[in-house]
Design a protein around this motif. Structure first.
Motif, PDB file in Angstrom:
ATOM      1  N   ILE A 183      23.617  42.401 -27.860  1.00 54.81           N
ATOM      2  CA  ILE A 183      24.507  42.860 -26.786  1.00 54.81           C
ATOM      3  C   ILE A 183      25.896  43.136 -27.332  1.00 54.81           C
ATOM      4  CG2 ILE A 183      25.695  42.129 -24.686  1.00 54.81           C
ATOM      5  CD1 ILE A 183      23.043  40.674 -23.932  1.00 54.81           C
ATOM      6  N   ARG A 184      26.423  42.212 -28.144  1.00 50.61           N
ATOM      7  CA  ARG A 184      27.759  42.415 -28.704  1.00 50.61           C
ATOM      8  C   ARG A 184      27.800  43.665 -29.591  1.00 50.61           C
ATOM      9  NH1 ARG A 184      27.944  36.643 -28.625  1.00 50.61           N
ATOM     10  NH2 ARG A 184      26.799  36.518 -30.601  1.00 50.61           N
ATOM     11  N   ALA A 185      26.742  43.863 -30.370  1.00 53.56           N
ATOM     12  CA  ALA A 185      26.707  45.025 -31.257  1.00 53.56           C
ATOM     13  C   ALA A 185      26.635  46.325 -30.460  1.00 53.56           C
ATOM     14  CB  ALA A 185      25.501  44.916 -32.191  1.00 53.56           C
ATOM     15  N   ALA A 186      25.844  46.343 -29.389  1.00 55.12           N
ATOM     16  CA  ALA A 186      25.717  47.557 -28.576  1.00 55.12           C
ATOM     17  C   ALA A 186      27.022  47.894 -27.883  1.00 55.12           C
ATOM     18  CB  ALA A 186      24.598  47.381 -27.553  1.00 55.12           C
ATOM     19  N   VAL A 187      27.730  46.874 -27.399  1.00 60.68           N
ATOM     20  CA  VAL A 187      29.010  47.104 -26.715  1.00 60.68           C
ATOM     21  C   VAL A 187      30.020  47.725 -27.676  1.00 60.68           C
ATOM     22  CG1 VAL A 187      30.988  45.939 -25.653  1.00 60.68           C
ATOM     23  CG2 VAL A 187      28.657  45.330 -24.964  1.00 60.68           C
ATOM     24  N   ARG A 188      29.964  47.343 -28.950  1.00 63.77           N
ATOM     25  CA  ARG A 188      30.935  47.841 -29.926  1.00 63.77           C
ATOM     26  C   ARG A 188      30.695  49.293 -30.334  1.00 63.77           C
ATOM     27  NH1 ARG A 188      30.387  42.542 -32.400  1.00 63.77           N
ATOM     28  NH2 ARG A 188      28.903  43.429 -33.884  1.00 63.77           N
ATOM     29  N   GLN A 189      29.481  49.799 -30.110  1.00 64.82           N
ATOM     30  CA  GLN A 189      29.167  51.169 -30.528  1.00 64.82           C
ATOM     31  C   GLN A 189      29.648  52.151 -29.468  1.00 64.82           C
ATOM     32  OE1 GLN A 189      27.931  51.796 -33.535  1.00 64.82           O
ATOM     33  NE2 GLN A 189      27.795  49.587 -33.933  1.00 64.82           N
ATOM     34  N   SER A 190      30.577  53.006 -29.828  1.00 69.61           N
ATOM     35  CA  SER A 190      31.181  53.914 -28.847  1.00 69.61           C
ATOM     36  C   SER A 190      30.201  54.958 -28.325  1.00 69.61           C
ATOM     37  CB  SER A 190      32.394  54.614 -29.471  1.00 69.61           C
ATOM     38  OG  SER A 190      32.000  55.368 -30.615  1.00 69.61           O
ATOM     39  N   LEU A 192      26.965  54.371 -27.761  1.00 69.66           N
ATOM     40  CA  LEU A 192      25.888  53.729 -27.018  1.00 69.66           C
ATOM     41  C   LEU A 192      26.429  53.230 -25.685  1.00 69.66           C
ATOM     42  CD1 LEU A 192      24.020  51.658 -29.767  1.00 69.66           C
ATOM     43  CD2 LEU A 192      23.664  54.050 -29.067  1.00 69.66           C
ATOM     44  N   ASN A 193      25.728  53.575 -24.623  1.00 72.51           N
ATOM     45  CA  ASN A 193      26.125  53.169 -23.277  1.00 72.51           C
ATOM     46  C   ASN A 193      25.161  52.082 -22.809  1.00 72.51           C
ATOM     47  OD1 ASN A 193      27.238  53.059 -20.687  1.00 72.51           O
ATOM     48  ND2 ASN A 193      25.922  54.722 -19.945  1.00 72.51           N
ATOM     49  N   LEU A 194      25.589  50.829 -22.915  1.00 72.24           N
ATOM     50  CA  LEU A 194      24.736  49.711 -22.531  1.00 72.24           C
ATOM     51  C   LEU A 194      24.630  49.668 -21.010  1.00 72.24           C
ATOM     52  CD1 LEU A 194      23.097  47.214 -23.314  1.00 72.24           C
ATOM     53  CD2 LEU A 194      25.231  45.898 -23.295  1.00 72.24           C
ATOM     54  N   VAL A 195      23.392  49.874 -20.494  1.00 68.98           N
ATOM     55  CA  VAL A 195      23.211  49.965 -19.038  1.00 68.98           C
ATOM     56  C   VAL A 195      22.428  48.798 -18.460  1.00 68.98           C
ATOM     57  CG1 VAL A 195      23.386  52.478 -19.016  1.00 68.98           C
ATOM     58  CG2 VAL A 195      21.125  51.410 -19.268  1.00 68.98           C
ATOM     59  N   GLY A 196      21.714  48.030 -19.302  1.00 67.96           N
ATOM     60  CA  GLY A 196      20.925  46.954 -18.723  1.00 67.96           C
ATOM     61  C   GLY A 196      20.107  46.191 -19.739  1.00 67.96           C
ATOM     62  N   LEU A 197      19.171  45.403 -19.220  1.00 61.86           N
ATOM     63  CA  LEU A 197      18.308  44.552 -20.034  1.00 61.86           C
ATOM     64  C   LEU A 197      16.848  44.896 -19.774  1.00 61.86           C
ATOM     65  CD1 LEU A 197      20.002  41.068 -19.403  1.00 61.86           C
ATOM     66  CD2 LEU A 197      20.505  42.714 -21.234  1.00 61.86           C
ATOM     67  N   HIS A 198      16.034  44.705 -20.799  1.00 66.27           N
ATOM     68  CA  HIS A 198      14.584  44.859 -20.684  1.00 66.27           C
ATOM     69  C   HIS A 198      13.940  43.532 -21.024  1.00 66.27           C
ATOM     70  CE1 HIS A 198      10.449  45.750 -21.823  1.00 66.27           C
ATOM     71  NE2 HIS A 198      10.551  46.919 -21.241  1.00 66.27           N
ATOM     72  N   CYS A 199      12.996  43.103 -20.192  1.00 62.83           N
ATOM     73  CA  CYS A 199      12.301  41.832 -20.434  1.00 62.83           C
ATOM     74  C   CYS A 199      10.838  41.992 -20.085  1.00 62.83           C
ATOM     75  CB  CYS A 199      12.925  40.716 -19.586  1.00 62.83           C
ATOM     76  SG  CYS A 199      12.154  39.101 -19.837  1.00 62.83           S
ATOM     77  N   HIS A 200       9.979  41.489 -20.940  1.00 63.06           N
ATOM     78  CA  HIS A 200       8.539  41.525 -20.690  1.00 63.06           C
ATOM     79  C   HIS A 200       8.141  40.245 -19.965  1.00 63.06           C
ATOM     80  CE1 HIS A 200       4.234  41.906 -21.305  1.00 63.06           C
ATOM     81  NE2 HIS A 200       4.437  43.140 -21.715  1.00 63.06           N
ATOM     82  N   LEU A 201       7.696  40.400 -18.717  1.00 61.75           N
ATOM     83  CA  LEU A 201       7.337  39.224 -17.923  1.00 61.75           C
ATOM     84  C   LEU A 201       5.995  38.638 -18.289  1.00 61.75           C
ATOM     85  CD1 LEU A 201       8.481  40.257 -14.320  1.00 61.75           C
ATOM     86  CD2 LEU A 201       9.678  38.829 -15.975  1.00 61.75           C
ATOM     87  N   GLY A 202       5.201  39.349 -19.086  1.00 61.73           N
ATOM     88  CA  GLY A 202       3.855  38.879 -19.385  1.00 61.73           C
ATOM     89  C   GLY A 202       2.839  39.597 -18.520  1.00 61.73           C
ATOM     90  N   ASP A 223      25.527  38.342 -15.748  1.00 64.39           N
ATOM     91  CA  ASP A 223      26.835  37.779 -15.403  1.00 64.39           C
ATOM     92  C   ASP A 223      27.618  37.402 -16.658  1.00 64.39           C
ATOM     93  OD1 ASP A 223      28.788  36.563 -13.474  1.00 64.39           O
ATOM     94  OD2 ASP A 223      28.164  34.734 -14.539  1.00 64.39           O
ATOM     95  N   LEU A 224      26.903  36.896 -17.659  1.00 63.14           N
ATOM     96  CA  LEU A 224      27.562  36.526 -18.911  1.00 63.14           C
ATOM     97  C   LEU A 224      28.161  37.757 -19.601  1.00 63.14           C
ATOM     98  CD1 LEU A 224      28.142  34.213 -20.912  1.00 63.14           C
ATOM     99  CD2 LEU A 224      25.960  34.764 -22.024  1.00 63.14           C
ATOM    100  N   VAL A 225      27.416  38.862 -19.582  1.00 62.77           N
ATOM    101  CA  VAL A 225      27.931  40.102 -20.163  1.00 62.77           C
ATOM    102  C   VAL A 225      29.178  40.564 -19.407  1.00 62.77           C
ATOM    103  CG1 VAL A 225      27.422  42.549 -20.591  1.00 62.77           C
ATOM    104  CG2 VAL A 225      25.665  40.806 -21.029  1.00 62.77           C
ATOM    105  N   ARG A 226      29.148  40.453 -18.098  1.00 58.91           N
ATOM    106  CA  ARG A 226      30.305  40.844 -17.299  1.00 58.91           C
ATOM    107  C   ARG A 226      31.522  39.999 -17.657  1.00 58.91           C
ATOM    108  NH1 ARG A 226      30.110  40.223 -10.806  1.00 58.91           N
ATOM    109  NH2 ARG A 226      29.673  38.062 -11.479  1.00 58.91           N
ATOM    110  N   ARG A 227      31.328  38.688 -17.794  1.00 61.77           N
ATOM    111  CA  ARG A 227      32.458  37.800 -18.064  1.00 61.77           C
ATOM    112  C   ARG A 227      32.981  37.950 -19.494  1.00 61.77           C
ATOM    113  NH1 ARG A 227      31.000  32.916 -18.229  1.00 61.77           N
ATOM    114  NH2 ARG A 227      28.786  32.988 -17.686  1.00 61.77           N
ATOM    115  N   GLU A 228      32.088  38.147 -20.468  1.00 61.94           N
ATOM    116  CA  GLU A 228      32.512  38.197 -21.865  1.00 61.94           C
ATOM    117  C   GLU A 228      32.986  39.579 -22.298  1.00 61.94           C
ATOM    118  OE1 GLU A 228      29.593  36.660 -24.514  1.00 61.94           O
ATOM    119  OE2 GLU A 228      29.881  34.579 -23.853  1.00 61.94           O
ATOM    120  N   HIS A 229      32.402  40.636 -21.698  1.00 61.76           N
ATOM    121  CA  HIS A 229      32.693  41.984 -22.181  1.00 61.76           C
ATOM    122  C   HIS A 229      33.296  42.894 -21.112  1.00 61.76           C
ATOM    123  CE1 HIS A 229      30.458  40.976 -25.821  1.00 61.76           C
ATOM    124  NE2 HIS A 229      29.480  40.531 -25.050  1.00 61.76           N
ATOM    125  N   GLY A 230      33.373  42.401 -19.876  1.00 61.26           N
ATOM    126  CA  GLY A 230      33.916  43.230 -18.809  1.00 61.26           C
ATOM    127  C   GLY A 230      33.040  44.411 -18.446  1.00 61.26           C
TER     128      GLY A 230
END
Length: 419
Positions: A183-190, A192-202, A223-230
């Motif tokens: 997440i931190r690496a994606a935010v730093r790349q100008s 790349l537009n980080l829009v969300g998360l992908h998770c495999h529920l099984g 929420d953590l991304v919002r608080r740490e990266h705005g």
């Protein structure tokens, strides 16, 4: 004259025995006692195309796409193409309004050749090389899923303008340092537009508490991304299959139940963190095609072995995980009326210990046609190879057959031999 001619009232009762939890919805017995799918007798398909042959019911695939869209009207539904990566199926599902989840360059080529709008593609770049990422970036996929620092570097280097990306996280996302680093690496790349998360529920999980807990963890991560990266991420893509009908072991979550579980979990978690409700994308594959498919095999031999078992060998070789269940096996060319037996079903090149235990008519004999249900997902099922190579795939609809993929031949194999 058949038994059905003598006792026509038996016809409806016999049809009911073909449980549509496992068979395509348009599976019935005809007046001769043969199994039909899409109003085509499976024996006729075996006679025309040989065995083994995969049969896929187009209407059933479309029905399952519509079921997902009806039950999740506000979600995006993306067909995971790995389940059955052929052009016709990709075309069917996109015509029904689904997006496409792509996990390899071959699947990407199939989707593009089927005319899929790149903006409707979710491209999984997991383990892609820099060269593959560069080729994939050129199409301008709507969303790209990345899971590591190396993957992010490849996608960023290959992207000229801007690319929407999602971070692949594990169900215990809150405790995954690798996800945090990505997440931190994606935010730093100008670019790349980080829009969300992908998770495999099984797949086929019946643990609604676990699903709800996972969604809560994902919103915690948002929420953590919002608080740490705005940054407010607006999308959650939930991979993993949920059947429209029950699975063979009866453990799948029905779609309405899954919809309620997801809605309740999102409402609760978003209220807890005062987080705007993200858009949901579901990414089913097996749930779209598995029960729409049948594999046909012709019986080669019926042999009693020393320990009292009967081994039934069919044309084709087992090309699946030995633990993969066989949902239902039935005699396709006639309706059995006598006693049944427990038999071990094997491919023509398998050892008896590699077989699966099934129930078959006690009088089954060589030359008859067996149908294995729940086989639309080519990653599972009893057998997907012939003595030469891959079998054909035939679609049925309204009494018509269409060959989607032809049988692999000796000439095909020899053409790839470079020596």
């Amino acid at each position: 004259m058949t038994l059905l001619d003598l006792l026509p009232s038996m016809h409806s009762a016999m049809s009911a025995r073909l449980d549509h939890a496992f068979w395509p919805s348009e599976t019935h017995y005809d007046s001769s006692g043969r199994i039909t799918v899409g109003r085509v007798a499976l024996q006729d398909i075996a006679d025309q195309f040989g065995t083994p042959t995969h049969v896929i019911d187009e209407d059933d695939v479309r029905h399952r796409c519509r079921a997902y869209r009806k039950i999740f009207p506000e979600a995006d539904i993306a067909y995971a193409a790995a389940a059955l990566p052929i052009r016709a199926v990709v075309r069917w599902v996109t015509e029904e309004g689904l997006s496409i989840g792509i996990g390899s360059t071959s699947e990407l080529a199939i989707a593009l050749s089927a005319g899929v709008d790149p903006k409707r593609i979710i491209l999984h770049c997991n383990a892609m090389t820099a060269e593959e990422a560069q080729s994939a970036a050129a199409i301008g996929a709507g969303r790209t899923v990345v899971d590591s620092l190396a993957c992010i570097a490849h996608v960023s280097a290959a992207t000229r303008n801007s690319q929407n990306v999602l971070i692949q996280v594990q169900p215990d996302a809150r405790h995954c340092n690798e996800s945090d680093d990505a997440i931190r690496a994606a935010v730093r790349q100008s670019n790349l537009n980080l829009v969300g998360l992908h998770c495999h529920l099984g797949s086929h999980s019946s643990d609604t508490d676990r699903i709800a807990s996972t969604i809560h963890e994902l919103v915690t991560q948002l929420d953590l991304v919002r608080r740490e990266h705005g940054t407010v991420l607006t999308e959650l893509v939930l991979g993993g299959d949920r059947s429209v009908s029950p699975t063979p072991n009866g453990t799948s979550v029905h779609l309405p139940g899954l919809a309620a579980t997801i809605d309740d979990a999102l409402d609760s978690a978003c209220a807890t963190y005062r987080f705007p409700r993200p858009r949901i994308t579901l990414e089913p594959g097996r749930a779209i095609v598995a029960s729409a498919g049948v594999i046909l095999h012709r019986v080669v031999s019926v042999v009693g072995v020393g320990d009292g078992r009967t081994v039934v060998a069919v044309e084709g070789g087992r090309n699946a995980d030995p633990s993969s269940p066989v949902a239902t096996v039935a005699l396709a060319n006639r309706h059995p009326t006598g006693p049944v037996m427990t038999a071990t079903l094997v491919g023509s090149r398998d050892e008896p210990q590699q077989g699966v235990v099934v129930t078959l008519p006690a009088d089954v004999h060589p030359g008859e046609v067996l149908a294995v249900a729940g086989a639309g997902d080519l990653r599972n099922g009893f057998a997907t190879t012939t003595s030469v190579g891959r079998p054909p795939i035939v679609a049925v609809q309204h009494g018509r057959t269409t060959q989607l993929v032809r049988r692999e031949t000796i000439a095909d194999l020899m053409a790839r031999d470079a020596d």
